[in-house]
Scaffold this motif. Structure first.
Motif, PDB file in Angstrom:
ATOM      1  N   LEU A  51      23.826  36.054  42.359  1.00  0.00           N
ATOM      2  CA  LEU A  51      23.975  37.432  41.911  1.00  0.00           C
ATOM      3  C   LEU A  51      22.896  38.305  42.534  1.00  0.00           C
ATOM      4  CD1 LEU A  51      24.652  36.883  38.099  1.00  0.00           C
ATOM      5  CD2 LEU A  51      26.321  37.171  39.930  1.00  0.00           C
ATOM      6  N   ASP A  52      23.290  39.495  42.911  1.00  0.00           N
ATOM      7  CA  ASP A  52      22.340  40.483  43.433  1.00  0.00           C
ATOM      8  C   ASP A  52      22.483  41.724  42.568  1.00  0.00           C
ATOM      9  OD1 ASP A  52      21.358  39.148  46.007  1.00  0.00           O
ATOM     10  OD2 ASP A  52      23.533  39.019  46.220  1.00  0.00           O
ATOM     11  N   GLU A 108      28.429  40.448  57.852  1.00  0.00           N
ATOM     12  CA  GLU A 108      29.832  40.642  57.485  1.00  0.00           C
ATOM     13  C   GLU A 108      30.752  40.101  58.574  1.00  0.00           C
ATOM     14  OE1 GLU A 108      31.053  44.440  55.924  1.00  0.00           O
ATOM     15  OE2 GLU A 108      29.071  44.800  55.065  1.00  0.00           O
ATOM     16  N   ARG A 109      30.376  40.302  59.846  1.00  0.00           N
ATOM     17  CA  ARG A 109      31.182  39.761  60.946  1.00  0.00           C
ATOM     18  C   ARG A 109      31.208  38.223  60.912  1.00  0.00           C
ATOM     19  NH1 ARG A 109      28.628  43.882  64.020  1.00  0.00           N
ATOM     20  NH2 ARG A 109      27.127  42.351  64.798  1.00  0.00           N
ATOM     21  N   LEU A 110      30.096  37.637  60.429  1.00  0.00           N
ATOM     22  CA  LEU A 110      30.004  36.180  60.354  1.00  0.00           C
ATOM     23  C   LEU A 110      30.680  35.627  59.108  1.00  0.00           C
ATOM     24  CD1 LEU A 110      26.303  35.690  61.536  1.00  0.00           C
ATOM     25  CD2 LEU A 110      28.390  35.218  62.841  1.00  0.00           C
ATOM     26  N   ALA A 115      27.096  39.970  51.932  1.00  0.00           N
ATOM     27  CA  ALA A 115      26.552  41.094  52.693  1.00  0.00           C
ATOM     28  C   ALA A 115      27.090  42.422  52.194  1.00  0.00           C
ATOM     29  CB  ALA A 115      26.847  40.914  54.179  1.00  0.00           C
ATOM     30  N   ALA A 116      28.398  42.506  51.981  1.00  0.00           N
ATOM     31  CA  ALA A 116      29.003  43.754  51.516  1.00  0.00           C
ATOM     32  C   ALA A 116      28.525  44.106  50.118  1.00  0.00           C
ATOM     33  CB  ALA A 116      30.525  43.641  51.538  1.00  0.00           C
ATOM     34  N   MET A 117      28.327  43.092  49.267  1.00  0.00           N
ATOM     35  CA  MET A 117      27.876  43.340  47.907  1.00  0.00           C
ATOM     36  C   MET A 117      26.438  43.857  47.890  1.00  0.00           C
ATOM     37  SD  MET A 117      27.855  40.724  44.661  1.00  0.00           S
ATOM     38  CE  MET A 117      26.897  39.505  45.566  1.00  0.00           C
ATOM     39  N   VAL A 118      25.569  43.233  48.687  1.00  0.00           N
ATOM     40  CA  VAL A 118      24.174  43.671  48.730  1.00  0.00           C
ATOM     41  C   VAL A 118      24.086  45.075  49.319  1.00  0.00           C
ATOM     42  CG1 VAL A 118      21.905  43.205  49.715  1.00  0.00           C
ATOM     43  CG2 VAL A 118      23.305  41.320  48.865  1.00  0.00           C
ATOM     44  N   ARG A 119      24.859  45.360  50.357  1.00  0.00           N
ATOM     45  CA  ARG A 119      24.879  46.699  50.950  1.00  0.00           C
ATOM     46  C   ARG A 119      25.276  47.739  49.898  1.00  0.00           C
ATOM     47  NH1 ARG A 119      26.820  48.674  56.414  1.00  0.00           N
ATOM     48  NH2 ARG A 119      27.593  46.574  56.817  1.00  0.00           N
ATOM     49  N   LYS A 146      26.262  54.271  55.032  1.00  0.00           N
ATOM     50  CA  LYS A 146      27.440  54.093  54.196  1.00  0.00           C
ATOM     51  C   LYS A 146      27.349  52.740  53.494  1.00  0.00           C
ATOM     52  CE  LYS A 146      29.427  57.878  55.790  1.00  0.00           C
ATOM     53  NZ  LYS A 146      29.561  59.099  55.003  1.00  0.00           N
ATOM     54  N   PRO A 147      27.277  52.746  52.149  1.00  0.00           N
ATOM     55  CA  PRO A 147      27.042  53.909  51.289  1.00  0.00           C
ATOM     56  C   PRO A 147      25.576  54.305  51.323  1.00  0.00           C
ATOM     57  CG  PRO A 147      27.070  51.926  49.970  1.00  0.00           C
ATOM     58  CD  PRO A 147      27.392  51.488  51.375  1.00  0.00           C
TER      59      PRO A 147
END
Length: 272
Positions: A51-52, A108-110, A115-119, A146-147
């Motif tokens: 969890l992040d 995300e590419r990997l 990654a998307a969640m932390v971003r 973004k965001p």
């Protein structure tokens, strides 16, 4: 994007050299012994490993406030890990955030699902005065992240108007560096805080000639003659005798910058 200019409070020498040097020499004692969460998953029932809730990056003007800046930097490094605490005198926010966003893209590419969640959940803690906070927000705006990560504040300046306006406090709290309870309570506030929008606005100053141009300023940048011509072309016939069209035609100087909360020519900071 052109590199932004740090505010004077970041460029100023530290109040006490020995304290600042001691902070710079510190290492994160946890770093050599840390085990990545994915390798510990399932070993304890009372711990969460994937969890992040509130991933946090700290930018601190560690030179500010005499012993305050280095002391707070050390406390935050112990609480979060030194790798997440960036001294603005050595790590520019545009460089750091640009690299972090490139890392997000790569992960995300990997196929890294986290990654998307932390971003999405990343927050920034800005420790400094109004100039430091405005500099960080300006970088976020110019980079068009973004965001856009929300920004919390720990006040280290004299006025601290932005911090006061958003209920982060009007001044530095000594309890932050006297014990762990206060700093963890503040970090919990950062995690739980409701995100509130802040108006930002663009200011253009048209000067008669270069003799009126300030020696240096981090908040305003000069608009090139080519940019002035482009701005003039965008204006209506009724606006052709107003800045920046008049400056483009008459050889004047146009300065432009982004502002939050208020615009000041410096008299209030001098008084403070």
């Amino acid at each position: 994007m052109q590199p932004t200019v740090p505010p004077e409070e970041v460029l100023a020498p530290p109040g006490r050299d020995e304290d600042y040097v001691a902070w710079r020499a510190q290492t994160d004692l946890r770093a050599p012994y840390r085990v990545a969460p994915e390798f510990l998953k399932g070993t304890k029932k009372d711990a969460a490993y994937d969890l992040d809730d509130c991933p946090l990056i700290v930018f601190i003007n560690a030179r500010s406030g005499g012993r305050v800046g280095p002391g707070l930097a050390n406390v935050l490094a112990r609480a979060l890990g030194r790798s997440q605490v960036f001294d603005l005198a050595h790590h520019r926010p545009d460089t750091v955030l640009g690299q972090i966003w490139r890392n997000f893209d790569e992960q995300e590419r990997l196929g890294n699902a986290r990654a998307a969640m932390v971003r999405k959940q990343l927050r920034i803690l800005a420790c400094g005065g109004d100039g430091t906070v405005a500099w960080i927000m300006k970088v976020i705006h110019q980079m068009d992240l973004k965001p856009q990560p929300p920004v919390a504040i720990m006040p280290l300046g004299t006025g601290n108007d932005l911090s006061r306006s958003f209920n982060w406090g009007a001044e530095f709290e000594w309890n932050w560096i006297k014990g762990h309870a206060s700093i963890y309570a503040t970090l919990k506030r950062v995690a739980d805080a409701r995100v509130t929008d802040l108006d930002c606005w663009r200011l253009r100053l048209t000067l008669p000639d270069t003799t009126y141009k300030p020696h240096k300023t981090y908040a305003l940048t000069e608009v090139s003659p080519q940019q002035q011509q482009q701005l003039a072309l965008q204006q209506t016939p009724q606006q052709l005798n107003t800045p920046p069209a008049a400056a483009a035609a008459g050889g004047g100087v146009v300065l432009e910058g982004m502002f939050w909360n208020y615009f000041s020519v410096g008299a209030d900071a001098q008084a403070a």
